[in-house]
Design an enzyme around this catalytic site. Structure first.
Site, PDB file in Angstrom:
ATOM      1  N   LYS A 120       0.829  -1.214   0.000  1.00  0.00           N
ATOM      2  CA  LYS A 120       0.000   0.000   0.000  1.00  0.00           C
ATOM      3  C   LYS A 120       0.859   1.258   0.000  1.00  0.00           C
ATOM      4  O   LYS A 120       0.484   2.244  -0.609  1.00  0.00           O
ATOM      5  CB  LYS A 120      -0.953   0.012   1.214  1.00  0.00           C
ATOM      6  CG  LYS A 120      -2.146  -0.893   1.033  1.00  0.00           C
ATOM      7  CD  LYS A 120      -3.339  -0.419   1.848  1.00  0.00           C
ATOM      8  CE  LYS A 120      -4.526  -1.347   1.660  1.00  0.00           C
ATOM      9  NZ  LYS A 120      -5.614  -1.104   2.597  1.00  0.00           N
ATOM     10  N   LYS A 202      -4.861 -10.085  -6.761  1.00  0.00           N
ATOM     11  CA  LYS A 202      -6.098 -10.411  -6.032  1.00  0.00           C
ATOM     12  C   LYS A 202      -7.245  -9.526  -6.512  1.00  0.00           C
ATOM     13  O   LYS A 202      -7.025  -8.385  -6.941  1.00  0.00           O
ATOM     14  CB  LYS A 202      -5.884 -10.314  -4.517  1.00  0.00           C
ATOM     15  CG  LYS A 202      -6.090  -8.963  -3.913  1.00  0.00           C
ATOM     16  CD  LYS A 202      -6.211  -9.028  -2.388  1.00  0.00           C
ATOM     17  CE  LYS A 202      -6.434  -7.604  -1.878  1.00  0.00           C
ATOM     18  NZ  LYS A 202      -6.492  -7.406  -0.485  1.00  0.00           N
ATOM     19  N   LYS A 205     -11.494  -4.181  -4.358  1.00  0.00           N
ATOM     20  CA  LYS A 205     -12.414  -3.049  -4.572  1.00  0.00           C
ATOM     21  C   LYS A 205     -11.694  -1.897  -5.266  1.00  0.00           C
ATOM     22  O   LYS A 205     -12.302  -1.103  -5.952  1.00  0.00           O
ATOM     23  CB  LYS A 205     -12.901  -2.515  -3.221  1.00  0.00           C
ATOM     24  CG  LYS A 205     -13.814  -3.419  -2.452  1.00  0.00           C
ATOM     25  CD  LYS A 205     -14.080  -2.812  -1.057  1.00  0.00           C
ATOM     26  CE  LYS A 205     -14.357  -3.874  -0.034  1.00  0.00           C
ATOM     27  NZ  LYS A 205     -13.813  -3.584   1.290  1.00  0.00           N
TER      28      LYS A 205
HETATM   29  P1  TYM Z   1     -10.775  -6.090   3.845  1.00  0.00           P
HETATM   30  O1  TYM Z   1     -11.862  -5.090   4.021  1.00  0.00           O
HETATM   31  O2  TYM Z   1      -9.667  -5.750   2.888  1.00  0.00           O
HETATM   32  O3  TYM Z   1     -11.368  -7.472   3.395  1.00  0.00           O
HETATM   33  C1  TYM Z   1     -12.419  -8.111   4.120  1.00  0.00           C
HETATM   34  C2  TYM Z   1     -12.238  -9.617   4.074  1.00  0.00           C
HETATM   35  O4  TYM Z   1     -12.244 -10.086   2.724  1.00  0.00           O
HETATM   36  C3  TYM Z   1     -11.081 -10.880   2.470  1.00  0.00           C
HETATM   37  N1  TYM Z   1     -10.701 -10.682   1.062  1.00  0.00           N
HETATM   38  C4  TYM Z   1     -10.498 -11.674   0.191  1.00  0.00           C
HETATM   39  N2  TYM Z   1     -10.569 -13.013   0.321  1.00  0.00           N
HETATM   40  C5  TYM Z   1     -10.318 -13.762  -0.771  1.00  0.00           C
HETATM   41  N3  TYM Z   1     -10.003 -13.228  -1.984  1.00  0.00           N
HETATM   42  C6  TYM Z   1      -9.915 -11.890  -2.166  1.00  0.00           C
HETATM   43  N4  TYM Z   1      -9.618 -11.385  -3.371  1.00  0.00           N
HETATM   44  C7  TYM Z   1     -10.168 -11.048  -1.052  1.00  0.00           C
HETATM   45  N5  TYM Z   1     -10.178  -9.702  -0.866  1.00  0.00           N
HETATM   46  C8  TYM Z   1     -10.495  -9.504   0.429  1.00  0.00           C
HETATM   47  C9  TYM Z   1     -10.042 -10.332   3.424  1.00  0.00           C
HETATM   48  O5  TYM Z   1      -9.019 -11.278   3.677  1.00  0.00           O
HETATM   49  C10 TYM Z   1     -10.865 -10.036   4.650  1.00  0.00           C
HETATM   50  O6  TYM Z   1     -11.045 -11.192   5.436  1.00  0.00           O
HETATM   51  N6  TYM Z   1      -8.018  -5.267   7.911  1.00  0.00           N
HETATM   52  C11 TYM Z   1      -9.179  -5.956   7.409  1.00  0.00           C
HETATM   53  C12 TYM Z   1     -10.455  -5.576   8.152  1.00  0.00           C
HETATM   54  C13 TYM Z   1     -10.349  -5.753   9.633  1.00  0.00           C
HETATM   55  C14 TYM Z   1     -10.352  -6.990  10.333  1.00  0.00           C
HETATM   56  C15 TYM Z   1     -10.253  -6.632  11.712  1.00  0.00           C
HETATM   57  C16 TYM Z   1     -10.441  -8.329   9.938  1.00  0.00           C
HETATM   58  C17 TYM Z   1     -10.254  -4.759  10.553  1.00  0.00           C
HETATM   59  N7  TYM Z   1     -10.197  -5.278  11.808  1.00  0.00           N
HETATM   60  C18 TYM Z   1     -10.227  -7.626  12.695  1.00  0.00           C
HETATM   61  C19 TYM Z   1     -10.402  -9.311  10.942  1.00  0.00           C
HETATM   62  C20 TYM Z   1     -10.297  -8.962  12.307  1.00  0.00           C
HETATM   63  C21 TYM Z   1      -9.375  -5.616   5.947  1.00  0.00           C
HETATM   64  O7  TYM Z   1      -8.915  -4.597   5.494  1.00  0.00           O
HETATM   65  O8  TYM Z   1     -10.158  -6.478   5.261  1.00  0.00           O
END
Ligand code: TYM
Length: 340
Positions: A120, A202, A205
């Site tokens: 990032k 990957k 969004k």
């Molecule tokens: P975020 O918002 O990027 O993504 C949310 C969840 O979706 C999964 N994910 C994917 N899985 C498979 N293939 C993909 N292409 C893909 N893109 C996203 C992510 O692995 C995630 O599980 N930091 C975290 C949010 C967060 C969080 C937490 C998660 C904040 N606090 C505490 C767990 C526990 C995030 O940015 O996810």
């Protein structure tokens, strides 16, 4: 805890998602689908991680709208506020407070090794803010403050769950048994759903190419069209094999929404061209997501109901998380206010 209580105790599950846009098929297959299933057997806690989304510049009005949409969308995807504790992270102040304490038990070096920080900061070279760097500490606080057993995430968040474990072990090593040590819970199929336009990346969004990403609210025609354009390879065989990133990705998606194994899929499409396969995947995904669009359209109209759900969620989350925060403050030596 007594033996009987131990036996009865349901596992605690915690996870979160950023409200930076309508969720992708990757978010759904990699994470939210597991969240939904786990509701039946565990005490689940799910949050809209809006504090995290500030690491990238956001337009305030658009962010406010996206937070509400994402809350409604989680419900449309099957997260039930009667079964799970659902809330919006910024409405529960304990997370940011624990995050500060934990940041004093996290090393600069270990945060520098986080692959997501490296990626990032390269992508947003004009805004490498301190929040982007300390983000895993806030995520560790989100997790540890609810003492969960499991954290269901996609493969890209595994490293962040691991650092949360490291921080918890370090803290427990100094102060005794304060935090439960959580395990990441990652799907065997679909942990890394790839972009349809570039299957080495990957699905995300924030992809500039909209054809690479399926959004869970895309209309069925758009979904089918995007799958028809999916990048594959110059062979003709629907089979899961190294080097066939595009086909592997389509097979993963198809398997996730139909429940078919890779062998069954290879058998069903033996001798058929990629065109037929891509159409079948597109149609299966469009069909799978159809009820989600309908439910979302209803929920987003009902602002009063949404408000009731997130208000109750925030109250419960605050009460729950305050227990851990109070324990931590006591352990490190802060002076508590007298109980009223
Ligand atoms: P975020 O918002 O990027 O993504 C949310 C969840 O979706 C999964 N994910 C994917 N899985 C498979 N293939 C993909 N292409 C893909 N893109 C996203 C992510 O692995 C995630 O599980 N930091 C975290 C949010 C967060 C969080 C937490 C998660 C904040 N606090 C505490 C767990 C526990 C995030 O940015 O996810």
């Amino acid at each position: 805890m007594g033996e009987a209580e131990k036996k009865e105790r349901k596992p605690v599950i915690l996870s979160g998602i950023q409200p930076t846009g309508i969720f992708t098929l990757g978010n759904y297959i990699g994470a939210i689908r597991n969240w939904e299933k786990l509701q039946e057997e565990a005490n689940c806690i799910y949050m809209i991680a809006d504090l995290h989304s500030l690491t990238v510049r956001q337009d305030p009005a658009a962010l406010r709208q996206k937070i509400l949409e994402c809350f409604a969308l989680l419900m449309a995807l099957g997260i039930d506020p009667e079964k799970s504790l659902m809330f919006i992270q910024s409405q529960v102040h304990t997370h940011a407070e624990l995050s500060w304490v934990l940041s004093c038990y996290t090393q600069f070096g270990e945060l520098s090794r986080m692959t997501q920080f490296k990626d990032k900061s390269a992508r947003h070279a004009d805004n490498v803010n301190a929040g982007l760097f300390t983000y895993p500490v806030l995520m560790a606080a989100d997790i540890l403050i609810y003492q969960p057993d499991l954290v269901p995430v996609g493969g890209d968040q595994k490293q962040h769950v691991e650092i949360a474990r490291d921080i918890a072990l370090r803290f427990n090593g100094i102060y005794g048994n304060v935090f439960r040590i959580p395990e990441p819970y990652i799907p065997q199929v679909g942990a890394r759903v790839k972009s349809l336009a570039d299957p080495t990346k990957k699905m995300s969004k924030s992809d500039e190419n909209p054809n690479g990403t399926i959004l869970v609210l895309d209309p069925p025609e758009t979904i089918v069209k995007k799958f028809k354009r999916a990048v594959t390879d110059s062979e003709m065989e629907v089979v899961y094999r190294e080097g066939k990133d595009g086909i592997n990705n389509l097979m993963t998606i198809y398997s996730s929404v139909t429940g078919l194994t890779f062998d069954q899929i290879a058998h069903d499409f033996d001798g058929k061209g990629y065109g037929d396969f891509k159409t079948a995947v597109g149609e299966a995904v469009a069909e799978h997501l159809r009820p989600v669009r309908e439910k979302f359209a209803q929920l987003i109209q009902d602002k009063a109901y949404l408000q009731k759900c997130y208000t109750e969620g925030a109250e419960k989350a605050l009460a729950y998380s305050s227990r851990t925060l109070e324990k931590v403050y006591k352990k490190v030596g802060f002076v508590p206010l007298p109980k009223k």
